[in-house]
Motif scaffolding. Sequence first.
Motif, PDB file in Angstrom:
ATOM      1  N   VAL A 199      42.889  34.817  40.556  1.00  0.00           N
ATOM      2  CA  VAL A 199      44.305  34.472  40.548  1.00  0.00           C
ATOM      3  C   VAL A 199      44.416  33.032  40.059  1.00  0.00           C
ATOM      4  CG1 VAL A 199      46.357  34.042  41.960  1.00  0.00           C
ATOM      5  CG2 VAL A 199      44.957  36.079  42.365  1.00  0.00           C
ATOM      6  N   GLU A 242      50.009  33.544  38.373  1.00  0.00           N
ATOM      7  CA  GLU A 242      51.129  33.419  39.304  1.00  0.00           C
ATOM      8  C   GLU A 242      51.833  32.090  39.080  1.00  0.00           C
ATOM      9  OE1 GLU A 242      49.810  33.900  43.337  1.00  0.00           O
ATOM     10  OE2 GLU A 242      49.334  36.018  43.044  1.00  0.00           O
ATOM     11  N   ILE A 279      39.333  39.682  42.037  1.00  0.00           N
ATOM     12  CA  ILE A 279      40.408  39.330  41.116  1.00  0.00           C
ATOM     13  C   ILE A 279      40.518  37.809  41.083  1.00  0.00           C
ATOM     14  CG2 ILE A 279      42.918  39.322  40.765  1.00  0.00           C
ATOM     15  CD1 ILE A 279      43.027  42.100  41.882  1.00  0.00           C
ATOM     16  N   ASN A 294      41.266  41.902  35.547  1.00  0.00           N
ATOM     17  CA  ASN A 294      41.056  41.281  36.859  1.00  0.00           C
ATOM     18  C   ASN A 294      41.446  39.805  36.891  1.00  0.00           C
ATOM     19  OD1 ASN A 294      39.011  40.422  35.203  1.00  0.00           O
ATOM     20  ND2 ASN A 294      37.348  40.875  36.632  1.00  0.00           N
ATOM     21  N   CYS A 295      42.383  39.423  36.036  1.00  0.00           N
ATOM     22  CA  CYS A 295      42.891  38.052  36.034  1.00  0.00           C
ATOM     23  C   CYS A 295      44.412  38.119  36.115  1.00  0.00           C
ATOM     24  CB  CYS A 295      42.465  37.307  34.770  1.00  0.00           C
ATOM     25  SG  CYS A 295      42.944  35.564  34.775  1.00  0.00           S
ATOM     26  N   ARG A 296      44.952  37.483  37.146  1.00  0.00           N
ATOM     27  CA  ARG A 296      46.396  37.515  37.377  1.00  0.00           C
ATOM     28  C   ARG A 296      46.927  36.091  37.373  1.00  0.00           C
ATOM     29  NH1 ARG A 296      47.204  40.187  42.703  1.00  0.00           N
ATOM     30  NH2 ARG A 296      47.271  38.123  43.629  1.00  0.00           N
ATOM     31  N   ARG A 342      45.990  32.932  28.978  1.00  0.00           N
ATOM     32  CA  ARG A 342      46.467  34.321  29.025  1.00  0.00           C
ATOM     33  C   ARG A 342      45.843  35.148  27.898  1.00  0.00           C
ATOM     34  NH1 ARG A 342      50.881  35.634  32.271  1.00  0.00           N
ATOM     35  NH2 ARG A 342      51.799  33.870  33.389  1.00  0.00           N
TER      36      ARG A 342
END
Length: 175
Positions: free
Chosen positions: A43, A67, A41, A63-65, A55
């Motif tokens: 991040v 934060e 993933i 699989n891209c977050r 985004r």
Amino acid sequence: IEQRGSQSRVVKIALYQGLYTRYRGLENLVRACEFLCRDVILVMRGYGPIEAKLRHIAEPFGNCRFEEPVPPSQLVSAASSADIGIVPYPPVNVNNYFASPNKIFEYIQAGLPIVGSGLPFLRKIVIENEIGHIFDPRDPKDIANSINMATREERLRILKNNVLNIRHRYSWDEE
């Protein structure tokens, strides 16, 4: 996601921590998600003027977050929860070409192997100390390939040990 009774994670975390702005190679980094192994993933921890664009690029990938950023005093401790740190700067100008971004040293102090673009200073630290992998920041497949290699269990163990062995050289005390 942690496995109980084990030091290894089910999911490996590749971290970019910093400003989301042009000329940092972030668009291709996010595009690389298409080619990452299923257990990796990306991040993205930060903020900046191209966040909406990043985004949007990430939408097709699961699989891209993203934060929220952390205060400067917490950058090293927050990074330590990842498996590798990423420095994707492309050589688009003299500043990038000769850069020695703070995030290199934050990742090292957090005990993270580094996966980054082949800029001279970054290449020197990563290759000479065998603490990560280098990629072509113009090629999402090459970025993903370097991340995938660095996050395989045996290779990750070797890279992390190497980072721990050289971490004292890249500290404020040493400087």
